[in-house]
Motif scaffolding. Structure first.
Motif, PDB file in Angstrom:
ATOM      1  N   VAL A  28      31.244  41.246  34.988  1.00  0.00           N
ATOM      2  CA  VAL A  28      32.623  41.682  35.156  1.00  0.00           C
ATOM      3  C   VAL A  28      32.761  42.404  36.367  1.00  0.00           C
ATOM      4  O   VAL A  28      33.851  42.045  37.212  1.00  0.00           O
ATOM      5  CB  VAL A  28      32.935  42.631  34.009  1.00  0.00           C
ATOM      6  CG1 VAL A  28      34.268  43.748  34.260  1.00  0.00           C
ATOM      7  CG2 VAL A  28      32.848  42.050  32.665  1.00  0.00           C
ATOM      8  N   MET A  32      35.847  40.815  38.923  1.00  0.00           N
ATOM      9  CA  MET A  32      37.075  41.553  39.446  1.00  0.00           C
ATOM     10  C   MET A  32      37.121  41.774  40.786  1.00  0.00           C
ATOM     11  O   MET A  32      38.074  41.674  41.418  1.00  0.00           O
ATOM     12  CB  MET A  32      36.905  42.990  38.593  1.00  0.00           C
ATOM     13  CG  MET A  32      36.904  42.836  37.108  1.00  0.00           C
ATOM     14  SD  MET A  32      38.642  42.194  36.749  1.00  0.00           S
ATOM     15  CE  MET A  32      39.235  43.377  35.668  1.00  0.00           C
ATOM     16  N   TRP A  42      38.084  48.059  40.131  1.00  0.00           N
ATOM     17  CA  TRP A  42      38.584  47.606  38.785  1.00  0.00           C
ATOM     18  C   TRP A  42      37.282  46.969  37.890  1.00  0.00           C
ATOM     19  O   TRP A  42      37.681  47.174  36.747  1.00  0.00           O
ATOM     20  CB  TRP A  42      39.366  46.269  39.208  1.00  0.00           C
ATOM     21  CG  TRP A  42      40.766  46.483  40.070  1.00  0.00           C
ATOM     22  CD1 TRP A  42      40.930  46.189  41.196  1.00  0.00           C
ATOM     23  CD2 TRP A  42      41.827  46.997  39.429  1.00  0.00           C
ATOM     24  NE1 TRP A  42      42.078  46.638  41.483  1.00  0.00           N
ATOM     25  CE2 TRP A  42      42.747  47.247  40.337  1.00  0.00           C
ATOM     26  CE3 TRP A  42      42.051  47.830  38.201  1.00  0.00           C
ATOM     27  CZ2 TRP A  42      44.017  47.688  40.243  1.00  0.00           C
ATOM     28  CZ3 TRP A  42      43.379  48.366  37.870  1.00  0.00           C
ATOM     29  CH2 TRP A  42      44.169  48.264  38.880  1.00  0.00           C
ATOM     30  N   THR A  46      37.527  48.446  34.148  1.00  0.00           N
ATOM     31  CA  THR A  46      37.357  47.505  33.099  1.00  0.00           C
ATOM     32  C   THR A  46      36.352  47.734  32.156  1.00  0.00           C
ATOM     33  O   THR A  46      36.410  47.726  30.777  1.00  0.00           O
ATOM     34  CB  THR A  46      37.422  46.084  33.788  1.00  0.00           C
ATOM     35  OG1 THR A  46      38.708  45.864  34.583  1.00  0.00           O
ATOM     36  CG2 THR A  46      37.656  45.019  32.538  1.00  0.00           C
ATOM     37  N   VAL A  50      36.908  48.923  28.114  1.00  0.00           N
ATOM     38  CA  VAL A  50      36.401  47.844  27.180  1.00  0.00           C
ATOM     39  C   VAL A  50      35.517  48.418  26.354  1.00  0.00           C
ATOM     40  O   VAL A  50      35.444  48.507  25.226  1.00  0.00           O
ATOM     41  CB  VAL A  50      36.208  46.438  27.966  1.00  0.00           C
ATOM     42  CG1 VAL A  50      35.303  45.640  26.674  1.00  0.00           C
ATOM     43  CG2 VAL A  50      37.306  45.663  28.393  1.00  0.00           C
TER      44      VAL A  50
END
Length: 132
Positions: A28, A32, A42, A46, A50
């Protein structure tokens, strides 16, 4: 099974889940960074948001799992979500904002992380309750 045997099983599940969560965090974060650049963390934001939703959801989901909940909690919440989310990275990135003379971003980043995380852990629990 003895208490020690259960403990070792849980430890193995936490370790396996932690490896998966850390791998997901890397994927991730990398995605990002490529998508949005390095101007704002980010990826960390994120995974933390999440992870908050997933933790709230799984907490409710586990309530109907009986004795197996002990193992699912070890694998999903402590392992995967624990490996995915990253409070220490959030704190380090806040320090980096300050050191780069971008200290005004710290309350924005922490505010979004904390308020968004609280909202999403609540939302995850509500969704899981509605789907029970």
């Amino acid at each position: 099974m003895s208490g020690a045997g259960v403990w070792w099983q849980q430890l193995g599940l936490v370790m396996a889940g932690g490896a998966l969560g850390a791998g997901l965090r890397f994927l991730v974060g990398d995605a990002m960074l490529r998508q949005f650049g390095a101007g704002f963390p980010w990826g960390t934001l994120t995974v933390n948001l999440v992870g908050a939703f997933v933790a709230g959801y799984v907490m409710i989901w586990l309530q109907s799992r009986g004795g197996a909940a002990l193992y699912w909690r070890a694998f999903l919440i402590v392992g995967i979500v624990g490996g995915l989310t990253t409070f220490s990275s959030m704190m380090l990135e806040s320090l980096l904002f300050v050191r780069a003379d971008r200290g005004a971003m710290v309350p924005v980043y922490l505010g979004i992380s904390l308020a968004g995380g609280m909202l999403l852990v609540w939302a995850g629990a509500r969704v899981a309750e509605a789907w029970r």
